[in-house]
Design a protein around this motif. Structure first.
Motif, mmCIF file in Angstrom:
data_model
loop_
_atom_site.group_PDB
_atom_site.id
_atom_site.type_symbol
_atom_site.label_atom_id
_atom_site.label_comp_id
_atom_site.label_asym_id
_atom_site.label_seq_id
_atom_site.Cartn_x
_atom_site.Cartn_y
_atom_site.Cartn_z
ATOM 1 N N TRP A 145 58.018 11.892 24.073
ATOM 2 C CA TRP A 145 58.494 12.621 25.026
ATOM 3 C C TRP A 145 58.068 11.805 25.845
ATOM 4 C CZ3 TRP A 145 53.727 12.844 28.628
ATOM 5 C CH2 TRP A 145 53.743 13.396 29.073
ATOM 6 N N ALA A 177 58.640 8.703 26.210
ATOM 7 C CA ALA A 177 60.255 7.649 26.070
ATOM 8 C C ALA A 177 61.169 8.190 27.038
ATOM 9 C CB ALA A 177 60.859 7.636 24.365
ATOM 10 N N LEU A 178 60.786 10.149 27.112
ATOM 11 C CA LEU A 178 61.981 10.089 28.485
ATOM 12 C C LEU A 178 61.475 9.567 29.249
ATOM 13 C CD1 LEU A 178 62.265 13.363 26.514
ATOM 14 C CD2 LEU A 178 63.948 11.933 26.363
ATOM 15 N N GLN A 179 62.328 9.721 30.723
ATOM 16 C CA GLN A 179 62.699 9.029 31.515
ATOM 17 C C GLN A 179 63.122 10.347 33.125
ATOM 18 O OE1 GLN A 179 60.099 6.906 32.676
ATOM 19 N NE2 GLN A 179 59.460 6.893 30.741
ATOM 20 N N GLY A 226 65.990 11.420 35.079
ATOM 21 C CA GLY A 226 67.427 10.390 35.064
ATOM 22 C C GLY A 226 67.890 10.464 33.889
ATOM 23 N N ASP A 227 67.297 10.925 32.813
ATOM 24 C CA ASP A 227 67.707 10.162 31.270
ATOM 25 C C ASP A 227 69.568 11.620 31.067
ATOM 26 O OD1 ASP A 227 66.133 8.255 30.244
ATOM 27 O OD2 ASP A 227 65.058 8.907 28.900
ATOM 28 N N ALA A 228 70.022 11.373 30.804
ATOM 29 C CA ALA A 228 70.626 12.598 29.958
ATOM 30 C C ALA A 228 70.654 12.876 28.820
ATOM 31 C CB ALA A 228 72.679 12.116 30.479
ATOM 32 N N LEU A 229 70.868 14.160 28.728
ATOM 33 C CA LEU A 229 71.528 14.831 27.243
ATOM 34 C C LEU A 229 73.061 14.473 27.179
ATOM 35 C CD1 LEU A 229 69.007 17.033 28.303
ATOM 36 C CD2 LEU A 229 69.868 18.573 27.463
ATOM 37 N N TRP A 273 69.324 19.898 21.783
ATOM 38 C CA TRP A 273 68.878 18.731 21.605
ATOM 39 C C TRP A 273 67.404 19.306 21.217
ATOM 40 C CZ3 TRP A 273 65.140 17.983 26.285
ATOM 41 C CH2 TRP A 273 64.646 16.151 26.553
ATOM 42 N N THR A 299 70.542 16.405 32.545
ATOM 43 C CA THR A 299 69.446 15.626 33.365
ATOM 44 C C THR A 299 68.654 15.758 33.510
ATOM 45 O OG1 THR A 299 69.962 15.176 35.316
ATOM 46 C CG2 THR A 299 71.552 14.124 34.222
ATOM 47 N N VAL A 300 67.086 14.975 32.391
ATOM 48 C CA VAL A 300 65.606 15.213 32.466
ATOM 49 C C VAL A 300 65.802 14.349 34.145
ATOM 50 C CG1 VAL A 300 63.459 14.038 32.187
ATOM 51 C CG2 VAL A 300 65.235 14.050 30.335
ATOM 52 N N LYS A 331 59.331 15.210 34.855
ATOM 53 C CA LYS A 331 58.566 14.866 33.299
ATOM 54 C C LYS A 331 56.952 15.172 33.516
ATOM 55 C CE LYS A 331 57.232 11.252 30.406
ATOM 56 N NZ LYS A 331 57.767 10.287 29.294
#
Lengths: 149, 147
Positions: free
Chosen positions: A16, A18-20, A22-25, A84, A112-113, A116
């Motif tokens: 978690w 490391a997630l930002q 805009g990050d894509a799955l 994921w 996409t995220v 968070k």
């Protein structure tokens, strides 16, 4: 239905921290939809609405052809999620059927995220999900909430 | 126009047993290749007591109602004019093959747009397992295209 995606093993939760936004799955790409796929989904889902499998009925309803169950694409978006994260981390999934998905279309599922945050002490992300056909035309849009244990 | 007096109507609850054969068929029909959804040993290795019910399959189980057309008949809606507009799931507990799930459906809202050309029926469903634990809440929006 076989698709080009490799056999998936059950996902582990990503880090978690490391997630930002805009990050894509990793996207999920499906082969062209066959009438057989709609027949299988009709039986497996229990959704026997003839508009998805009986072209005579579809025409009587003013449609040029049968079209895919929205919930078939929903199941693909759920696969995008469970590829994921483990399913138990999914708190909600809200789908909007924006346009019909047609026989022959190659559907691509993306996510996409969007956000968070921590909610009630649990690390969470809000995801934006979508399906589109091979020409990029939007079909489903969705939102999901994932929470870390 | 659909009679708005049906807002708040609750349908008789019904129970559905989760069958593992149906789960395997659903995995095939949706291209699911993760063995957790088809192989009981793989499911147990992943910490599950049995084959899990995948996220959207609860909607399918809901269609196992004794009369799946009950709301259509109550509201006088024709198949040919219906579209599935939205579907929502809120998850509280996992469900597994062998579970006996109870579905409680309620007509949450009925409204229209475009001077009645489109009508919307919102159905809310609570799903509990055999231990009376809340498994999920489902929200279905059906769109009626009036000519």
């Amino acid at each position: 239905m076989n698709d080009r995606n490799p056999t998936m093993a059950t996902a582990q939760l990503p880090d978690w921290n490391a997630l930002q936004p805009g990050d894509a799955l990793p996207p999920l790409e499906l082969p062209p939809i066959r009438r057989l796929d709609l027949a299988l989904y009709c039986g497996a889902s229990g959704d026997h609405n003839p508009i998805h499998v009986d072209v005579d009925f579809a025409r009587s309803a003013g449609m040029p052809d049968v079209f895919a169950h929205g919930m078939l694409s929903a199941a693909w978006l759920a696969r995008l999620l469970t590829n994921w994260v483990p399913q138990s981390a999914i708190r909600s999934l809200d789908l909007r059927f924006a346009a019909l998905t047609h026989v022959g279309e190659r559907i691509r599922c993306t996510g996409t995220v969007a956000e968070k945050f921590e909610h009630e002490g649990r690390r969470s992300v809000r995801l934006k999900l979508a399906t589109a056909n091979h020409e990029g035309a939007a079909r489903l849009s969705a939102e999901a909430l994932v929470a870390w244990p | 126009m659909i009679d708005r007096r049906h807002i708040g109507h609750q349908l008789p609850p019904f129970q559905v047993e989760v069958e593992k054969g149906r789960l395997r068929f659903f995995a095939k029909a949706t291209g699911q290749t993760d063995p957790v959804y088809t192989d009981e040993a793989a499911a147990r290795d992943a910490g599950h007591p049995g084959l899990p019910v995948p996220p959207t399959f609860l909607f399918c189980l809901e269609m196992e109602a004794p009369n799946p057309a009950a709301i259509r008949e109550l509201l006088g809606m024709d198949y040919r004019s219906l579209l599935h507009g939205e579907q929502g799931f809120s998850y509280h507990a996992m469900a597994y093959a062998g579970d006996m799930l109870t579905f409680r459906q309620r007509i949450e809202d009925i409204y229209d747009k475009k001077n009645g050309a489109l009508e919307f029926v919102v159905r809310k469903t609570h799903v509990h397992n055999q231990r009376d634990e809340l498994v999920a809440e489902l929200r279905c929006v059906t769109v009626v295209r009036n000519q």
